[in-house]
Design an enzyme around this catalytic site. Structure first.
Site, PDB file in Angstrom:
ATOM      1  CG  HIS A  20       4.746  -2.686  -4.994  1.00 61.36           C
ATOM      2  ND1 HIS A  20       5.570  -3.705  -5.417  1.00 61.36           N
ATOM      3  CD2 HIS A  20       5.487  -1.903  -4.184  1.00 61.36           C
ATOM      4  CE1 HIS A  20       6.761  -3.545  -4.868  1.00 61.36           C
ATOM      5  NE2 HIS A  20       6.745  -2.447  -4.125  1.00 61.36           N
ATOM      6  CB  CYS A  61       4.119 -13.698  -6.345  1.00 57.82           C
ATOM      7  SG  CYS A  61       3.918 -11.919  -6.279  1.00 57.82           S
ATOM      8  CG  HIS A 113       5.357   2.514  -2.311  1.00 56.11           C
ATOM      9  ND1 HIS A 113       5.571   1.944  -1.074  1.00 56.11           N
ATOM     10  CD2 HIS A 113       6.139   1.815  -3.172  1.00 56.11           C
ATOM     11  CE1 HIS A 113       6.456   0.962  -1.177  1.00 56.11           C
ATOM     12  NE2 HIS A 113       6.818   0.861  -2.448  1.00 56.11           N
ATOM     13  CG  HIS A 142       2.612  -8.502  -7.700  1.00 50.72           C
ATOM     14  ND1 HIS A 142       1.824  -9.639  -7.863  1.00 50.72           N
ATOM     15  CD2 HIS A 142       1.825  -7.460  -8.036  1.00 50.72           C
ATOM     16  CE1 HIS A 142       0.619  -9.289  -8.293  1.00 50.72           C
ATOM     17  NE2 HIS A 142       0.593  -7.961  -8.394  1.00 50.72           N
ATOM     18  CG  ASP A 165       4.047  -0.541   3.152  1.00 50.28           C
ATOM     19  OD1 ASP A 165       4.498  -0.562   1.991  1.00 50.28           O
ATOM     20  OD2 ASP A 165       4.664  -0.989   4.141  1.00 50.28           O
ATOM     21  CG  ASN A 183      10.755   1.916  -4.782  1.00 46.83           C
ATOM     22  OD1 ASN A 183      11.187   3.027  -5.095  1.00 46.83           O
ATOM     23  ND2 ASN A 183      10.275   1.658  -3.580  1.00 46.83           N
ATOM     24  CG  HIS A 207       3.078 -11.883 -11.115  1.00 43.53           C
ATOM     25  ND1 HIS A 207       3.485 -11.666  -9.822  1.00 43.53           N
ATOM     26  CD2 HIS A 207       4.185 -11.832 -11.880  1.00 43.53           C
ATOM     27  CE1 HIS A 207       4.801 -11.489  -9.810  1.00 43.53           C
ATOM     28  NE2 HIS A 207       5.251 -11.596 -11.053  1.00 43.53           N
ATOM     29  CB  CYS A 242       0.302 -13.655  -6.502  1.00 38.61           C
ATOM     30  SG  CYS A 242       0.682 -12.968  -8.131  1.00 38.61           S
TER      31      CYS A 242
HETATM   32  P1  5GP Z   1       9.260  -1.922  -2.432  1.00 43.01           P
HETATM   33  O1  5GP Z   1      10.515  -1.637  -1.669  1.00 43.01           O
HETATM   34  O2  5GP Z   1       9.306  -3.277  -3.110  1.00 43.01           O
HETATM   35  O3  5GP Z   1       8.867  -0.803  -3.349  1.00 43.01           O
HETATM   36  O4  5GP Z   1       8.097  -1.949  -1.369  1.00 43.01           O
HETATM   37  C1  5GP Z   1       7.590  -3.106  -0.801  1.00 43.01           C
HETATM   38  C2  5GP Z   1       6.659  -2.659   0.308  1.00 43.01           C
HETATM   39  O5  5GP Z   1       5.857  -3.760   0.671  1.00 43.01           O
HETATM   40  C3  5GP Z   1       7.367  -2.171   1.574  1.00 43.01           C
HETATM   41  O6  5GP Z   1       6.980  -0.817   1.843  1.00 43.01           O
HETATM   42  C4  5GP Z   1       6.902  -3.141   2.643  1.00 43.01           C
HETATM   43  O7  5GP Z   1       6.675  -2.522   3.891  1.00 43.01           O
HETATM   44  C5  5GP Z   1       5.627  -3.715   2.049  1.00 43.01           C
HETATM   45  N1  5GP Z   1       5.326  -5.079   2.446  1.00 43.01           N
HETATM   46  C6  5GP Z   1       6.200  -6.131   2.454  1.00 43.01           C
HETATM   47  N2  5GP Z   1       5.560  -7.251   2.840  1.00 43.01           N
HETATM   48  C7  5GP Z   1       4.268  -6.900   3.083  1.00 43.01           C
HETATM   49  C8  5GP Z   1       3.116  -7.637   3.511  1.00 43.01           C
HETATM   50  O8  5GP Z   1       3.155  -8.851   3.748  1.00 43.01           O
HETATM   51  N3  5GP Z   1       1.954  -6.952   3.661  1.00 43.01           N
HETATM   52  C9  5GP Z   1       1.888  -5.607   3.408  1.00 43.01           C
HETATM   53  N4  5GP Z   1       0.691  -5.024   3.592  1.00 43.01           N
HETATM   54  N5  5GP Z   1       2.942  -4.878   2.990  1.00 43.01           N
HETATM   55  C10 5GP Z   1       4.120  -5.530   2.832  1.00 43.01           C
HETATM   56 ZN    ZN Z   2       2.528 -11.605  -8.026  1.00 41.32          ZN
END
Ligand code: 5GP
Ligand code: ZN
Length: 116
Positions: free
Chosen positions: A99, A4, A101, A97, A30, A86, A46, A7
């Site tokens: 999260h 993950c 925003h 995982h 982000d 989301n 997780h 993680c």
């Molecule tokens: P989701 O679409 O799953 O709600 O958002 C995932 C978010 O994770 C996206 O806004 C993307 O830019 C961010 N993200 C993806 N990979 C990484 C990473 O390796 N590091 C960081 N800091 N953010 C990430």
């Molecule tokens: Zn995880």
């Protein structure tokens, strides 16, 4: 979870720009910010998504919300912000995982959703 992405950030195996951390949650910038302030807040343990939460996750989920304003203000969004979680395919969750925003900045973040 060994495979993950978030993680791995918790474990320090992938770098991240951390802005807040305690024993339960981690907040980091982000990698592709959508607004001047764009922070991700995650449980360290997780949890895949809001569609898989259990009653024992209530405390950590509550902590993520309780800390949101403090994190937003510290990152430069003192006049409010938006939180987004989301979830799953329909919510277009990309990272499995859970999260939260936090998006903000000096200017209003825009309409909540594009109308269909
Ligand atoms: P989701 O679409 O799953 O709600 O958002 C995932 C978010 O994770 C996206 O806004 C993307 O830019 C961010 N993200 C993806 N990979 C990484 C990473 O390796 N590091 C960081 N800091 N953010 C990430
Ligand atoms: Zn995880």
């Amino acid at each position: 979870m060994s495979d993950c992405l978030f993680c791995k950030i918790v474990e320090g195996k992938i770098p991240a720009s951390k802005v807040y951390e305690d024993e339960d949650i981690l907040a980091f910038k982000d990698i592709h910010p959508a607004r001047p302030v764009h922070i991700l807040v995650i449980p360290k343990r997780h949890i895949t998504s809001l569609s898989t939460v259990a009653p024992e996750d209530a405390a950590v989920l509550g902590k993520m919300l309780v800390k949101a304003n403090e994190i937003a203000v510290a990152q430069g969004s003192p006049d409010g912000f938006r939180v987004i979680i989301n979830t799953g395919r329909v919510g277009q969750q990309e990272v499995p995982h859970l999260h939260m925003h936090i998006v903000g900045g000096p200017d209003p973040v825009g309409p909540m959703l594009k109308r269909i």
